[in-house]
Enzyme design. Structure first.
Site, PDB file in Angstrom:
ATOM      1  N   ASP A 281     -62.284 -10.870  10.263  1.00  0.00           N
ATOM      2  CA  ASP A 281     -62.861  -9.508   9.663  1.00  0.00           C
ATOM      3  C   ASP A 281     -63.820  -8.764  10.175  1.00  0.00           C
ATOM      4  OD1 ASP A 281     -63.182  -7.532   7.804  1.00  0.00           O
ATOM      5  OD2 ASP A 281     -63.607  -8.779   6.034  1.00  0.00           O
TER       6      ASP A 281
ATOM      7  N   HIS B  28     -66.900  -7.092   1.914  1.00  0.00           N
ATOM      8  CA  HIS B  28     -66.647  -7.596   3.377  1.00  0.00           C
ATOM      9  C   HIS B  28     -68.170  -8.004   3.926  1.00  0.00           C
ATOM     10  CE1 HIS B  28     -62.546  -5.983   3.935  1.00  0.00           C
ATOM     11  NE2 HIS B  28     -63.075  -4.974   3.115  1.00  0.00           N
TER      12      HIS B  28
END
Length: 553
Positions: free
Chosen positions: A193, A367
């Site tokens: 990610d 995130h």
């Protein structure tokens, strides 16, 4: 000699959304996520954007199934479209499958799939795919990192994640499990990610938002409180409800998806709100405003969402005014800033006090930032690296960080949508490309196409001018017209002289045509279009869409 393993990227590398990749082992394909992307302002009339499924349709007989890493739309929202063409099982956590099931069921496609729940730490075979599901924390519960044990070693996909040391539900990213894989077979390829790869530091814990919300409720005891957040953010909903109940308030949900997800999460034991504290939105009038908390959808300013309708004073259930505190417990997704700003302006005009992430820490990202990425690299020590999930600048920064953490530059690939990479005993490299363009969806119609979007942009920016003429095809005589009809080019009542000149210009061009050509409708259209387009450009320096209509008498 071990068979090679391939990965084809259909979306998510170069944009936020449309996450979709294909892992190929032993001639079979496992789809990893199948997401959608929401349109930006350059896509007028488009409802959503999908990956190009051409590669999967061309290899339909090789598709083994699909793994969804978590329940966000940008990772599972495309399934209801792909299942129209293919049939395959779907693997994911129970919550992820329930969130995906909603769209699939609405499309009437449950019969084309089998929803197979997997559990934290489980290792499962599906055809030639040996898959292991490792818990990670994110902004929706029960997300997974996925380890594929392949003939070319372990391919680890991080999923969307952050390293939250104090998660609301106590389910932390399982660094011990990841470390055990790294110490055992090792990580041949890490797909990571990249969303926050530009940002230094460490993403705050989700539980930090709860303390801010509690302070806001305590400081506004005399006001009704309306909090907007993502319907899938169950942990955020829990913290909003906890803060409200602690102040003696009842809680009501507003928005279809919010109501469905709250009911789902409560039924699964993922959300704890006492029956006595949860009331129907239509019952809030029975309580003093200062005893009410409404949890609403619309934090991204979606045009017909509950919050947007409130801001427009057009919500039939709630009228916002000076006695309200409205909290936007989210951050605007790139491209949504204007819509969110309009909603905030509308709420302020109605007299409400508005708190958003620019004023207080009412939102944290799901995130990982750079310190968390470094930590994960130190645990995994991957041999090769490909950044995924993000715009190109995010991918670039993540690739640079991987090199900083010791991955050899020759084994870091900066891939984009459509790239195919191959793992062999000799190494890792690009080996080809597959179709990976945008598939536009307008209503229930797929593949609107770039041509249609181009036409819509011209109509929006320059308008349209139609020229209508009726011709006797036997004699070549113009029976009626030309008539000039315009929308969005000039305001007709104030431009009669200009329209008369346009009419004369087209008439002269038609009368100058060869007699034989007059009987050909396409030749008439071409002549009328060229003459009118030239006149419009010379006189107004604009380029509206020119539509010639020829009727035969």
């Amino acid at each position: 000699m071990a068979d090679p393993v391939r990965i084809a990227f259909l979306g998510g590398l170069g944009e936020i959304g449309r996450n979709c990749a294909c892992i190929e082992v032993g001639g079979r394909i496992m789809i990893l996520d199948c997401g959608l992307m929401f349109p930006n302002e350059d896509m007028p009339g488009v409802d959503l954007v999908l990956p190009d499924f051409t590669y999967l349709l061309d290899n339909a007989d090789r598709v083994e199934g699909c793994v969804i890493t978590h329940g966000h739309e940008d990772h599972c929202g495309g399934l209801s479209y792909l299942l129209r063409e293919l049939s395959f099982p779907i693997y994911g956590s129970a919550l992820s499958l329930c969130l995906a099931r909603s769209r699939i069921e609405e499309a009437g496609l449950l019969g084309r799939t089998e929803l197979i729940p997997v559990h934290d730490g489980e290792r499962r075979m599906a055809g030639p795919f040996d898959m292991e599901f490792i818990p990670v924390t994110h902004s929706v519960p029960h997300g997974f990192a996925t380890a594929f044990h392949t003939p070319q070693g372990v391919i680890l996909h991080s999923g969307d994640f952050k390293i939250d040391l104090t998660p609301v539900d106590g389910r932390a990213t399982d660094l011990a499990h990841l470390g055990a894989i790294a110490d055992g077979p090792g990580i041949r390829l890490f797909l990571c990610d990249s969303t926050n790869a530009e940002e230094e530091g460490h993403t705050k814990s989700e539980s930090s938002v709860g303390r801010v919300l509690a302070d806001l409720f305590a400081a506004h005891r005399q006001k009704r409180v309306i909090v907007a957040c993502f319907a899938s953010h169950i942990h955020r909903v829990q913290q909003i409800a906890d803060a409200a109940i602690a102040e003696g308030r009842v809680v009501a949900t507003l928005g279809r998806s919010m109501g469905k997800n709250v009911a789902l999460a409560r039924s699964m034991g993922l959300l704890t709100i006492p029956d006595s504290a949860l009331v129907d939105i239509d019952q809030i009038g029975s309580y003093p405003p200062e005893r009410v908390c409404v949890i609403s959808t619309g934090s991204q300013g979606e045009p017909m969402s509950a919050l947007a309708l409130m801001a427009a004073n057009d919500n039939r259930r709630i009228t916002v005014g000076e006695g309200d505190l409205v909290v936007l417990s989210s951050h605007a997704i790139p491209g949504n800033e204007t819509s969110v700003g309009k909603v905030i302006d509308g709420l302020c005009r109605l007299g409400a006090e508005v708190v958003h992430s620019g004023l207080a820490d009412v939102h944290v990202s799901g995130h990982a930032k750079r310190d968390e990425l470094r930590l994960l690299h130190s645990v995994l020590r991957p041999s090769s690296f490909i950044p995924v999930h993000g715009e190109f600048r995010h991918l670039t920064h993540n690739a640079q960080l991987a090199e900083e953490m010791g991955v050899d530059r020759s084994r870091i690939l900066l891939a984009e949508d459509g790239d195919v990479v191959e793992l062999t005993e000799e190494g890792i490299d690009f080996v080809g490309e597959v179709p990976a363009g945008y598939l536009y969806v307008d209503g229930i119609v797929g593949d609107v196409g770039r041509g249609v979007l181009r036409d819509r942009k011209v109509l929006a920016e320059e308008g349209v001018v139609m020229v209508v003429v009726t011709v006797d095809t036997k004699t070549g005589e113009i029976v009626t017209g030309p008539e000039i009809i315009t929308r969005g080019w000039v305001y007709a009542p104030e431009a009669e002289k200009l329209l008369d000149e346009a009419r004369s210009t087209v008439l002269q061009a038609l009368e100058a045509m060869d007699a034989a050509a007059v009987s050909e409708p396409e030749a008439l259209k071409r002549t009328a279009r060229q003459a009118l387009a030239r006149f419009v450009s010379e006189r107004t320096r604009r380029r509206p869409m020119i539509v010639p209509v020829v009727m035969e008498a």
